[in-house]
Design an enzyme around this catalytic site. Structure first.
Site, PDB file in Angstrom:
ATOM      1  N   HIS A   1       0.027   0.588  -1.254  1.00  0.00           N
ATOM      2  CA  HIS A   1       0.043  -0.482  -2.254  1.00  0.00           C
ATOM      3  C   HIS A   1       1.347  -0.455  -3.031  1.00  0.00           C
ATOM      4  O   HIS A   1       2.069   0.549  -3.061  1.00  0.00           O
ATOM      5  CB  HIS A   1      -1.157  -0.390  -3.207  1.00  0.00           C
ATOM      6  CG  HIS A   1      -1.203   0.852  -4.037  1.00  0.00           C
ATOM      7  ND1 HIS A   1      -0.365   1.086  -5.103  1.00  0.00           N
ATOM      8  CD2 HIS A   1      -2.017   1.945  -3.970  1.00  0.00           C
ATOM      9  CE1 HIS A   1      -0.652   2.256  -5.655  1.00  0.00           C
ATOM     10  NE2 HIS A   1      -1.638   2.802  -4.980  1.00  0.00           N
TER      11      HIS A   1
ATOM     12  N   CYS B   1      -2.729   7.839  -3.024  1.00  0.00           N
ATOM     13  CA  CYS B   1      -2.307   6.685  -2.240  1.00  0.00           C
ATOM     14  C   CYS B   1      -0.837   6.802  -1.847  1.00  0.00           C
ATOM     15  O   CYS B   1      -0.104   7.660  -2.331  1.00  0.00           O
ATOM     16  CB  CYS B   1      -2.523   5.398  -3.028  1.00  0.00           C
ATOM     17  SG  CYS B   1      -4.259   4.896  -3.158  1.00  0.00           S
TER      18      CYS B   1
END
Length: 344
Positions: free
Chosen positions: A288, A304
């Protein structure tokens, strides 16, 4: 009620929609147009004193607040309004907050590079130190010069040599050939595809290399794009490490809220609303955009794979499944599986 087919293997109950007389959206139209900074909204950070949110603009700073936002929280502002001599912004989650309590997110121009066709290796690196000194080669070894390279500069990676203080990389040709400490740069390596990739079909896939904090996008065996990332800062086996393995994207969302507000043992709470271009590949771990730091090339995240906004935007539209026109999220199907993501 009836079920309406709105896409490949996609249905919606007619109780939840209102039919439109307008013409259909062209199938190649993107829900969002590409933005020059990779950010779909105007993002702001809550200031050091925190702030309050109100469901109605008329109630702001007058009635009891409906929400409290802690310092450092990030919000996406989609509308502004002047009232009573002050300005208020409406977040994408529907709260009006005083603009005086918010600080804007600054645009970040960094992005990755295309890999030339036919390249057997990636002869490109990025400087990851704020002011990386340069060296020249002498008969006695390497001597430091007065020159330096700034963080995020792209440099060629031409040759390696061992110096007295460690490995160096040559980044210029000729008599003025310059060298830089290998510790001050990040260079991705080319790797063979995992068996899950259909190489003969030129299937697209992504390779995340934790050792160099880089990402390379491939079509079959051919690297086509490379950039810096920030992966999880946790120790092996912890919840904040980016897990190694081969996965497939199992969900794509234009935005997703991310926080740790339910973690009672957290040292510090955070909440980032409308994180852009999210691609989950291992439970809650995904690729992301990250607009709240510029530590790409270093471990930083809670697990992440953080990308610069421009890179997140590019990769979101490059991977599968494709997001249909007008949609904000999509899941893979048997006809269009998610892109392979390998973390090593």
């Amino acid at each position: 009620g009836r079920w309406l087919e709105v896409g490949a293997a996609a249905w919606v109950c007619d109780d939840a929609v209102e039919l439109s007389a307008a013409g259909p959206i062209h199938p190649r139209v993107r829900t969002w147009r590409d933005m020059p900074d990779g950010l779909p909204y105007r993002y702001y950070f809550v200031g050091p004193d925190g702030t309050f949110g109100y469901r109605r603009a008329e109630a702001a700073d007058i009635d009891a607040p409906d929400a409290q936002l802690e310092p450092g929280f990030a919000v996406a502002i989609v509308e502004e309004r002047a009232q009573g001599g002050a300005r208020y912004g409406r977040t994408n989650s529907g709260f009006w907050v005083p603009m005086r309590d918010l600080g804007p997110v600054r645009a970040f121009a960094f992005h990755g590079v295309d890999v030339p066709a036919g390249a057997a290796e990636i002869a490109t690196a990025w400087v990851v130190s704020d002011k990386a000194p340069l060296y020249r080669r002498t008969a006695a070894g390497f001597a430091r010069t007065e020159e330096s390279k700034a963080r995020f500069e792209v440099v060629p990676y031409l040759e390696e040599a061992q110096g007295a203080s460690g490995k160096l990389a040559r980044i210029a040709d000729g008599d003025g050939a310059a060298w830089i400490s290998a510790r001050d740069v990040r260079r991705p390596s080319v790797a063979p595809p995992p068996p899950e990739v259909d190489v003969d079909a030129g299937e697209r896939w992504i390779d995340v290399e934790r050792a160099t904090q880089t990402l390379v996008a491939y079509e079959g065996r051919r690297p086509v794009f490379a950039t810096l990332v920030s992966t999880g800062k946790g120790a092996p086996g912890s919840s904040s490490v980016t897990p190694a393995g081969t996965f497939r994207v199992w969900a794509k969302l234009l935005t997703s809220d991310m926080d740790n507000l339910e973690d009672e043992g957290a040292d510090r709470y955070y909440r980032m609303e409308d994180v852009p271009y999210v691609q989950y590949f291992s439970k809650g771990v995904g690729l992301h955009g990250a607009f709240w730091h510029r530590s790409f090339g270093q471990v930083r995240s809670h697990g992440c794979v953080n990308l610069a906004p421009l890179d997140a935007q590019r990769l979101f539209w490059w991977t599968s499944p494709r997001l249909p026109a007008g949609w904000t999220a999509v899941l893979p199907t048997a006809h269009e599986p998610g892109t392979v993501v390998r973390v090593r």
